[in-house]
Design an enzyme around this catalytic site. Structure first.
Site, PDB file in Angstrom:
ATOM      1  N   ARG A 128       0.811  -1.222   0.000  1.00  0.00           N
ATOM      2  CA  ARG A 128       0.000   0.000   0.000  1.00  0.00           C
ATOM      3  C   ARG A 128       0.837   1.262   0.000  1.00  0.00           C
ATOM      4  O   ARG A 128       0.604   2.184  -0.773  1.00  0.00           O
ATOM      5  CB  ARG A 128      -0.891   0.058   1.253  1.00  0.00           C
ATOM      6  N   THR A 129       1.801   1.327   0.893  1.00  0.00           N
ATOM      7  CA  THR A 129       2.527   2.582   1.070  1.00  0.00           C
ATOM      8  C   THR A 129       3.343   2.884  -0.183  1.00  0.00           C
ATOM      9  O   THR A 129       3.302   3.986  -0.725  1.00  0.00           O
ATOM     10  CB  THR A 129       3.412   2.519   2.328  1.00  0.00           C
TER      11      THR A 129
ATOM     12  N   LYS B 196      26.104  -4.647  -0.457  1.00  0.00           N
ATOM     13  CA  LYS B 196      27.575  -4.568  -0.459  1.00  0.00           C
ATOM     14  C   LYS B 196      28.078  -3.873   0.795  1.00  0.00           C
ATOM     15  O   LYS B 196      29.267  -3.597   0.925  1.00  0.00           O
ATOM     16  CB  LYS B 196      28.058  -3.778  -1.692  1.00  0.00           C
TER      17      LYS B 196
ATOM     18  N   ARG C 161      11.369   3.732   3.939  1.00  0.00           N
ATOM     19  CA  ARG C 161      10.927   2.747   4.943  1.00  0.00           C
ATOM     20  C   ARG C 161      12.136   1.912   5.323  1.00  0.00           C
ATOM     21  O   ARG C 161      12.882   1.449   4.441  1.00  0.00           O
ATOM     22  CB  ARG C 161       9.829   1.843   4.384  1.00  0.00           C
TER      23      ARG C 161
ATOM     24  N   HIS D  73       4.855   6.008  11.649  1.00  0.00           N
ATOM     25  CA  HIS D  73       4.401   5.871  10.251  1.00  0.00           C
ATOM     26  C   HIS D  73       3.423   7.029   9.997  1.00  0.00           C
ATOM     27  O   HIS D  73       2.217   6.824   9.850  1.00  0.00           O
ATOM     28  CB  HIS D  73       3.741   4.503  10.072  1.00  0.00           C
TER      29      HIS D  73
HETATM   30  C1  NCD Z   1       1.505  -1.057   8.232  1.00  0.00           C
HETATM   31  C2  NCD Z   1       2.997  -0.891   8.418  1.00  0.00           C
HETATM   32  O1  NCD Z   1       3.772  -1.182   7.519  1.00  0.00           O
HETATM   33  O2  NCD Z   1       3.352  -0.452   9.513  1.00  0.00           O
HETATM   34  N1  NCD Z   1       1.141  -1.228   6.904  1.00  0.00           N
HETATM   35  C3  NCD Z   1       0.875  -0.129   6.124  1.00  0.00           C
HETATM   36  O3  NCD Z   1       1.745   0.659   5.865  1.00  0.00           O
HETATM   37  N2  NCD Z   1      -0.401   0.059   5.751  1.00  0.00           N
HETATM   38  C4  NCD Z   1       0.861  -2.013   9.142  1.00  0.00           C
HETATM   39  C5  NCD Z   1       1.353  -3.426   9.234  1.00  0.00           C
HETATM   40  O4  NCD Z   1       2.295  -3.821   8.552  1.00  0.00           O
HETATM   41  O5  NCD Z   1       0.762  -4.175   9.991  1.00  0.00           O
END
Ligand code: NCD
Length: 300
Positions: free
Chosen positions: A53-54, A82, A103, A131
């Site tokens: 999703r992100t 590396k 991320r 997040h």
């Molecule tokens: C979440 C995350 O990555 O923290 N997912 C997301 O970005 N929608 C939640 C999760 O992984 O449970």
């Protein structure tokens, strides 16, 4: 956000949130007129952890604003394999793009990386930390469903490792929301998040059972137990499957209860709930695009 980065929800004021949500609503109402807004702009996607999703909604958001993305790809196919440091990686990528989405599995990674680059940096999840862009789409969804004033929210599941929970709870204090935190004892909110909530004037109400508070809730925010963060698989097995939201659970809820989940879900919401009026989680995921378009437009 004021320095042009979005690293943590703690830095988001009520006015910041409202600016982004209003902007997202304007974009959602007339997406066509934003198609060329950022023509020629490049967004770098640097995901050191899995994401659907992100990553895809940032990608879609940048493209729907007329821009494009450059993607670091899988960690295994990058120079990280590396032994390159995160600081070096982001300094190099800064030269390829106009903004960066990061991320990373380590808590604090985004804050550290933001020190090394001058382009806007968005934290798309730093380990069990924060997040914040997820929080903006969560608040957007909540505002659509129930409004944000005097809302009562139950947050259920993995409150210890769930970064979406940490960001959301901190942001909700800006709206004086009433919050109930429901989790196994071993997965309660980390002390640092409790302190941030209390410092902001919020109250941390903790429960192990959902039932006593369910009928008070306007919103139930369900989360996945973050298996990948457990140092020990046996600890995970002790709490896995502890909460499961199904028709039977929801019989005790208010008719207008909104059920949200950042997704992915494993087994914490029964699929029978998907077709009820309670379910908002797919709409919530879709809201990621206008909200991230608004965020990118404001940061750029
Ligand atoms: C979440 C995350 O990555 O923290 N997912 C997301 O970005 N929608 C939640 C999760 O992984 O449970």
């Amino acid at each position: 956000m004021r320095q042009g980065d979005l690293v943590s929800a703690t830095s988001l004021s009520r006015a910041d949130v409202e600016t982004v949500l209003d902007h997202a609503a304007a974009i959602a109402a007339d997406p066509e007129s934003w198609r060329e807004r950022h023509a020629g702009t490049l967004l770098a996607l640097c995901f050191f952890e899995p994401s659907t999703r992100t990553r895809m909604s940032f990608d879609a958001a940048m493209k729907r604003l007329g821009g494009d993305t450059v993607d670091m790809g899988h960690v295994e196919s990058s120079s990280v394999e590396k032994g390159e440091s995160l600081a070096d990686t982001v300094r190099v990528i800064e030269g390829y793009a106009d903004a960066l989405v990061l991320r990373h599995p380590s808590e604090g990674a985004a804050r550290m990386a933001a020190e090394y680059v001058d382009i806007p940096l968005i934290n798309a999840g730093d380990g069990a930390g924060q997040h914040p862009s997820q929080t903006l789409l969560d608040l957007y969804t909540m505002r659509e469903a129930t409004g944000l004033d005097e809302v009562t929210v139950g947050i259920l599941g993995d409150l210890k490792y769930g970064r979406t929970v940490h960001s959301l709870a901190e942001a909700l204090t800006e709206f004086d929301a009433r919050m109930h935190f429901v989790s196994p004892r071993s997965l309660r909110l980390p002390r640092s998040v409790r302190y941030d909530i209390e410092d902001a004037g919020g109250e941390v109400r903790e429960h192990e059972d959902l039932n006593p508070v369910l009928s008070d809730l306007d919103v139930l925010y369900v989360t996945r137990i973050q298996r990948e963060r457990f140092p020990d698989e046996s600890e995970y097995r002790e709490v896995a499957g502890k909460y499961r939201i199904d028709d039977e659970t929801l019989a005790a809820a208010r008719d207008d209860l909104t059920v949200m989940h950042p997704l992915p879900r494993v087994d914490e919401i029964d699929s029978a709930v998907d077709t009820t009026d309670h379910a908002r989680y797919f709409r919530q995921a879709h809201n990621g695009v206008p909200v991230r378009m608004a965020l990118l437009d404001l940061l750029l």
